[in-house]
Design a protein around this motif. Structure first.
Motif, mmCIF file in Angstrom:
data_model
loop_
_atom_site.group_PDB
_atom_site.id
_atom_site.type_symbol
_atom_site.label_atom_id
_atom_site.label_comp_id
_atom_site.label_asym_id
_atom_site.label_seq_id
_atom_site.Cartn_x
_atom_site.Cartn_y
_atom_site.Cartn_z
ATOM 1 N N UNK A 1 0.817 -1.216 0.000
ATOM 2 C CA UNK A 1 0.000 0.000 0.000
ATOM 3 C C UNK A 1 0.850 1.265 0.000
ATOM 4 N N UNK A 2 2.152 1.144 0.285
ATOM 5 C CA UNK A 2 3.017 2.316 0.330
ATOM 6 C C UNK A 2 3.338 2.762 -1.102
ATOM 7 N N UNK A 3 3.169 4.059 -1.360
ATOM 8 C CA UNK A 3 3.321 4.607 -2.714
ATOM 9 C C UNK A 3 4.320 5.775 -2.681
ATOM 10 N N UNK A 4 5.606 5.498 -2.733
ATOM 11 C CA UNK A 4 6.609 6.571 -2.660
ATOM 12 C C UNK A 4 6.570 7.522 -3.847
ATOM 13 N N UNK A 5 6.268 6.986 -5.026
ATOM 14 C CA UNK A 5 6.170 7.781 -6.245
ATOM 15 C C UNK A 5 4.807 7.487 -6.850
ATOM 16 N N UNK A 6 4.116 8.498 -7.301
ATOM 17 C CA UNK A 6 2.778 8.298 -7.837
ATOM 18 C C UNK A 6 2.771 7.180 -8.886
ATOM 19 N N UNK A 7 1.934 6.185 -8.651
ATOM 20 C CA UNK A 7 1.812 5.067 -9.577
ATOM 21 C C UNK A 7 2.855 3.987 -9.386
ATOM 22 N N UNK A 8 3.776 4.175 -8.437
ATOM 23 C CA UNK A 8 4.842 3.195 -8.183
ATOM 24 C C UNK A 8 4.846 2.843 -6.698
ATOM 25 N N UNK A 9 4.461 1.609 -6.414
ATOM 26 C CA UNK A 9 4.284 1.150 -5.051
ATOM 27 C C UNK A 9 5.443 0.242 -4.629
ATOM 28 N N UNK A 10 5.601 0.103 -3.319
ATOM 29 C CA UNK A 10 6.493 -0.924 -2.794
ATOM 30 C C UNK A 10 5.952 -2.279 -3.233
ATOM 31 N N UNK A 11 6.837 -3.172 -3.677
ATOM 32 C CA UNK A 11 6.438 -4.529 -4.042
ATOM 33 C C UNK A 11 6.492 -5.373 -2.771
ATOM 34 N N UNK A 12 5.347 -5.491 -2.123
ATOM 35 C CA UNK A 12 5.303 -6.177 -0.840
ATOM 36 C C UNK A 12 5.701 -7.636 -0.917
ATOM 37 N N UNK A 13 5.476 -8.264 -2.058
ATOM 38 C CA UNK A 13 5.842 -9.665 -2.205
ATOM 39 C C UNK A 13 7.341 -9.810 -2.423
ATOM 40 N N UNK A 14 7.922 -8.942 -3.238
ATOM 41 C CA UNK A 14 9.357 -9.019 -3.497
ATOM 42 C C UNK A 14 10.177 -8.640 -2.269
ATOM 43 N N UNK A 15 9.667 -7.725 -1.461
ATOM 44 C CA UNK A 15 10.386 -7.279 -0.261
ATOM 45 C C UNK A 15 9.946 -8.036 0.985
ATOM 46 N N UNK A 16 9.175 -9.099 0.818
ATOM 47 C CA UNK A 16 8.558 -9.766 1.959
ATOM 48 C C UNK A 16 9.586 -10.294 2.952
ATOM 49 N N UNK A 17 10.651 -10.928 2.460
ATOM 50 C CA UNK A 17 11.648 -11.472 3.371
ATOM 51 C C UNK A 17 12.265 -10.402 4.246
ATOM 52 N N UNK A 18 12.561 -9.243 3.644
ATOM 53 C CA UNK A 18 13.152 -8.141 4.410
ATOM 54 C C UNK A 18 12.144 -7.556 5.389
ATOM 55 N N UNK A 19 10.887 -7.487 4.988
ATOM 56 C CA UNK A 19 9.871 -6.921 5.870
ATOM 57 C C UNK A 19 9.582 -7.847 7.049
ATOM 58 N N UNK A 20 9.590 -9.158 6.801
ATOM 59 C CA UNK A 20 9.465 -10.106 7.903
ATOM 60 C C UNK A 20 10.660 -9.946 8.843
ATOM 61 N N UNK A 21 11.852 -9.760 8.251
ATOM 62 C CA UNK A 21 13.044 -9.543 9.065
ATOM 63 C C UNK A 21 12.919 -8.310 9.930
#
Length: 693
Positions: A575-595
């Motif tokens: 849900x995080x949108x640092x740049x309009x139309x470009x969001x954080x890829x929660x699935x690709x960053x999942x390992x780091x976010x779990x960490x």
């Protein structure tokens, strides 16, 4: 394409410089100040280890915890022209650069150098001799360019692809020596696809004005580099290269699929390779490496076959133009300044938003500081000078405190069965921490470095480490080998060895300060330790057991419960949108976010255990819990260019720092510490807070 052994790690960099006469630098003055503070028992940052002046108290913590913790700094900090991002990691990397600079300064004027010091001295001298480098122009790589121009068929192309590890050309198929995931005591070759000049396949395939503009600039850049290389019809060839790379991008798996360890485990005997992946001369491809490992793993099976088809189908002249461009571009940092500047104008300025090149001395240090360069020769001196053994001891104690906390947390999990807990606890107990520096230092015996030939030096280093890989490939894996040098500001988890590694350079403020308030050290380096432990239990690391073997040690019910929580976290970050139309890829960053989320839980638990039931004191009006979470947030303070942010979103595995700072919104204690209430922007209802570890 690389044949050398690489380690799984988080990203961060460092560097070096030299002066003709030893004198006190700003770094030396800073180091002396730190030493005085240490002797006096004072924290380096503020009164207790956090820079309170960085806060923006006009921002409610529950609305934007990043800006509350670091907003004044963020609003006032001006990004230097030679940087694309700056934050806590960058500040420490700068300090490490300056410390290494001091080391090299002294070696450049020292007499009676030992063998390793002479290697560092001569490499640096060759790199800094811009007059000699400029005079040579393209000559240092002319042998490779000639080989490319004389290629007559696919066999010749394949031989060039197979030699790319040495020449820094490029290959759409790569092979790297890595550990056998089913038997970590053995090496194997890991094979996959690559060969793109832009950061990720998205840059070729995303249909938007922004990405089309990048592609247009890329084609113009390729044309310029080919023209500088003396190629005819440069514009036509540049367009053909983009078309070729677009085909390769279409064949590749999306980044989030490439990190799925179940999909990327596809072992095959080398003798069966030609039958399963035909129409490619594998013997010719592997011949330059000298590696004879009998077992391979194909990381992306379908893409490998698709790329083989492209190799055989695309016009030979297109491949030759592709190889010519990338050979010049990939070696530009070692060539004349006009070639370097042309390459920087695209990759630095256009693609990353960097307005000026880094000073040449910093580029030299970056080139020298890797694990497969002279990084450990420098690191040995760095550790002796800048890393006290007391820090290693304190860090060891913190690791064990975090282990105790995670042990308790696993034992008390309400969503995991006893059978799975038994395996999880066995893995936790088997964690091996490596702190500061290796117990066994890299030997450089037999390496030749000259003070007058930069490209030859780089190739000699590559060949030196390649020869070492050939020597050890059929032996048991080397568990003492480090994937980072001591002066690197970073940390990593290696699932094959079930080890967590913390180089010396990260064990400094704001991550670790022996004189800081315990809440700060637990919220900063404690959470970093927890993050690395968490990688052993994230969505991919959890697929390996206590011995580093990839296998399923979960019950089906427990795995389903884990994945449900992981999916919630992926959705939260998406849900995080640092740049309009470009969001954080929660699935690709999942390992780091779990960490991050799990590591913060472990660190908070360990901090509470450290209080032995007592209430933490209030310091400067802040409770212990507030100091803990502020320390975490300030670790992730950063400012970056929009182009750099886009690169991170599309090609990185981590969420940008400002969103990593928001991990506490999943922790009940944060809500209590900062009185976060419904209606605040970051508020999550209790059932929406992700609690995994």
């Amino acid at each position: 394409m690389k044949y050398t052994l690489l380690a799984t790690m988080i990203a961060a960099t460092l560097g070096v410089t030299a002066c003709s006469q030893p004198q006190q630098t700003s770094e030396q003055a800073s180091t002396e100040q730190q030493q005085v503070q240490s002797e006096q028992g004072k924290a380096e940052l503020g009164s207790f280890g956090v820079d309170l002046s960085a806060r923006d108290e006009s921002v409610k913590p529950g609305d934007d915890f990043f800006m509350y913790a670091s907003g004044t700094w963020y609003q006032n900090y001006e990004l230097p022209a030679d940087k694309t991002r700056y934050g806590a990691f960058s500040a420490l990397a700068d300090r490490s650069e300056e410390q290494v600079k001091t080391i090299i300064d002294e070696l450049m004027t020292k007499e009676n150098l030992n063998a390793e010091e002479k290697l560092v001295h001569d490499f640096y001298k060759a790199y800094m001799d811009t007059e000699a480098v400029n005079a040579k122009g393209l000559t240092p790589i002319q042998d490779v360019l000639t080989t490319i121009s004389e290629a007559k068929d696919v066999t010749d192309l394949t031989r060039i692809f197979g030699n790319a590890w040495l020449t820094d050309a490029i290959s759409p198929i790569w092979g790297g020596l890595w550990y056998n995931r089913l038997n970590p005591d053995e090496y194997q070759l890991n094979v996959g696809v690559g060969g793109l000049g832009l950061p990720d396949r998205d840059y070729y395939l995303t249909d938007s004005e922004r990405f089309q503009g990048i592609r247009d600039a890329y084609v113009k850049h390729i044309e310029e580099m080919l023209t500088l290389a003396g190629e005819d019809n440069a514009a036509e060839k540049a367009a053909a290269i983009l078309a070729l790379e677009t085909r390769i991008a279409e064949a590749q798996w999306p980044r989030e699929k490439r990190r799925n360890r179940d999909l990327t485990l596809n072992q095959i005997a080398r003798d069966d390779l030609a039958d399963s992946y035909p129409n490619f001369d594998w013997d010719t491809f592997f011949a330059p490496s000298g590696l004879k490992v009998p077992t391979l793993n194909i990381a992306q099976p379908e893409p490998v076959n698709d790329v083989i088809a492209i190799i055989n189908d695309a016009p030979l002249d297109d491949w030759k133009a592709y190889l010519t461009y990338h050979t010049v571009s990939n070696n530009a940092d070692l060539l004349s300044e006009n070639l370097y500047q042309a390459n920087f104008d695209f990759y630095g300025r256009t693609l990353s938003g960097q307005q000026e090149p880094r000073p040449r001395w910093k580029r030299a240090v970056s080139q020298m500081s890797g694990t497969e360069s002279l990084g450990f020769a420098i690191g040995k001196i760095y550790v002796d000078r800048y890393f006290p053994e007391s820090s290693k001891q304190q860090m060891s104690e913190l690791v064990e405190n975090l282990r105790t906390a995670l042990r308790e947390r696993i034992t008390n999990l309400d969503w995991m069965s006893e059978d799975t807990k038994k395996n999880a606890l066995a893995k936790l107990e088997a964690f091996r921490p490596k702190i500061g520096y290796p117990d066994e230092w890299q030997s450089f015996e037999g390496l030749t470095i000259t003070d007058s030939d930069l490209v030859t030096n780089v190739r000699n280093l590559r060949q030196f480490f390649q020869n070492q890989d050939v020597e050890r490939e059929l032996q048991p894996t080397d568990r003492e080998r480090w994937g980072m040098t001591p002066q690197r500001v970073n940390a990593y988890y290696n699932s094959s060895f079930n080890e967590i590694v913390f180089p010396a350079a990260i064990l400094q403020p704001p991550f670790f300060d022996p004189n800081a308030d315990p809440a700060v050290n637990y919220g900063a380096i404690g959470a970093v330790i927890g993050h690395e432990m968490g990688h052993g239990f994230d969505d991919q690391g959890s697929k390996s057991d206590a011995n580093g073997i990839q296998r399923n040690w979960w019950t089906d019910e427990d795995r389903a419960a884990f994945e449900k929580k992981a999916d919630m976290l992926a959705a939260q970050y998406s849900e995080y949108e640092p740049i309009e139309g470009n969001f954080v890829n929660g699935q690709n960053s999942l390992g780091e976010n779990i960490g991050d989320v799990g590591g913060l839980s472990m660190a908070y638990h360990a901090y509470k255990l450290s209080l032995n039931g007592k209430e933490a004191p209030v310091i400067d009006g802040l409770t212990g819990d507030q100091r803990f979470f502020l320390a975490w947030a300030q670790v992730w303070k950063e400012k970056r260019t929009e182009q750099s942010m886009l690169n991170q979103l599309r090609a990185g595995t981590h969420a940008p720092g400002r969103f990593r700072a928001l991990a506490p919104r999943n922790h009940d204690a944060w809500y209590e510490a900062f009185d976060v209430q419904p209606g605040d922007a970051l508020y999550l209802a209790p059932e929406e807070r992700v609690r995994i570890w």
